[in-house]
Design an enzyme around this catalytic site. Structure first.
Site, short mmCIF file in Angstrom:
data_model
loop_
_atom_site.label_atom_id
_atom_site.label_comp_id
_atom_site.label_asym_id
_atom_site.label_seq_id
_atom_site.Cartn_x
_atom_site.Cartn_y
_atom_site.Cartn_z
N ASP A 103 0.81 -1.22 0.09
CA ASP A 103 -0.01 -0.15 -0.06
C ASP A 103 0.80 1.42 0.10
OD1 ASP A 103 -2.21 -1.40 0.35
OD2 ASP A 103 -2.29 -1.31 2.51
N1 URA Z 1 -1.16 -5.76 3.95
C1 URA Z 1 -1.50 -4.53 3.97
O1 URA Z 1 -2.71 -4.39 4.85
N2 URA Z 1 -0.89 -3.64 3.24
C2 URA Z 1 0.37 -3.99 2.57
O2 URA Z 1 0.80 -3.09 1.92
C3 URA Z 1 0.71 -5.32 2.67
C4 URA Z 1 0.19 -6.16 3.43
#
Ligand code: URA
Length: 234
Positions: A103
């Site tokens: 993310d």
């Molecule tokens: N889980 C999440 O919630 N975000 C990420 O970026 C990776 C794993």
């Protein structure tokens, strides 16, 4: 001299499709080597003229780069609205792609490569390549909640199993998972009414972020690459 390998392996490495799909393409008579349509047992090298449906396959030197992605940088390289993507941080002549995604607000280990086969193996859940995250929550996480995570939490109709979980401090949890659902860690904690303040991926399979500074990148060492390939079933 380039090494002779099965054509389906070369095609998969070039990112054409998975090795299985490349085998199908060969069986369908869509693949030629130096002007001749080839069958499934054929070997070739990257210096041969290999074509799929008449289109020449480009073979580049393979690169494998570990980045410590900072918050605020997008890992999907195709997002036209992103202000800054991971490719602004890693400059190489080859066309590389992030393996999986983090993310925008998640930090930590992101692997970038032009090895399509390794990318597919790492991202496909059947190979069970694990990812380890350090989660910093706003509130303390209770032992009962750790137990719930250990037992598995339902997300999108599927029970998500954690491979390992450890409480380093009341608001710092380290967990290892092999599922690849979007926002999986944030959603696991949201299911327990926890807000994630900071999320850092510290490991991907056998790779460890170590002391790589935020925003910095480096090529994998040959030993790291060999271990990662083995863990990914290659
Ligand atoms: N889980 C999440 O919630 N975000 C990420 O970026 C990776 C794993």
């Amino acid at each position: 001299m380039a090494e002779a390998q099965r054509v389906q392996k070369l095609l998969a490495q070039a990112g054409i499709a998975s090795r299985r799909k490349c085998e199908e393409m060969i069986k369908e008579g869509r693949v030629s080597v130096n002007g001749t349509i080839v069958g499934i047992g054929t070997s070739a090298t990257t210096t041969d003229d290999i074509r799929v449906d008449g289109k020449k396959v480009a073979f580049e030197e393979k690169v494998y780069i570990m980045l410590n992605k900072p918050v605020g940088v997008t890992s999907t390289v195709s997002d036209p609205h992103a202000r800054m993507t991971v490719l602004d941080l890693v400059k190489v002549p080859q066309r590389i792609f992030p393996v999986g995604r983090l993310d925008k607000e998640t930090e930590g280990l992101l692997l970038l490569t032009n090895d399509g086969e390794l990318m597919q193996h790492i991202t496909h859940p059947s190979h069970g390549v694990t990812k380890t995250y350090v989660v910093n929550t706003e509130r303390a996480v209770s032992d009962e909640e750790i137990m719930k995570l250990r037992q598995g939490i339902m997300l999108e109709g599927k029970k998500v199993q954690v491979n390992a979980i450890e409480k380093h401090a009341p608001t710092f949890i380290q967990l290892t998972i092999h599922e690849g659902m979007k926002h999986i860690v944030r959603n696991l904690f949201a299911a327990l009414n926890h807000n994630v303040k900071r999320l850092v991926r510290v490991k991907l399979g056998t790779l460890d972020i170590g002391n790589l500074d935020t925003g910095k990148s480096r090529p994998l060492t040959p030993a790291e690459l060999a271990r990662l390939k083995k863990a990914a079933g290659l």
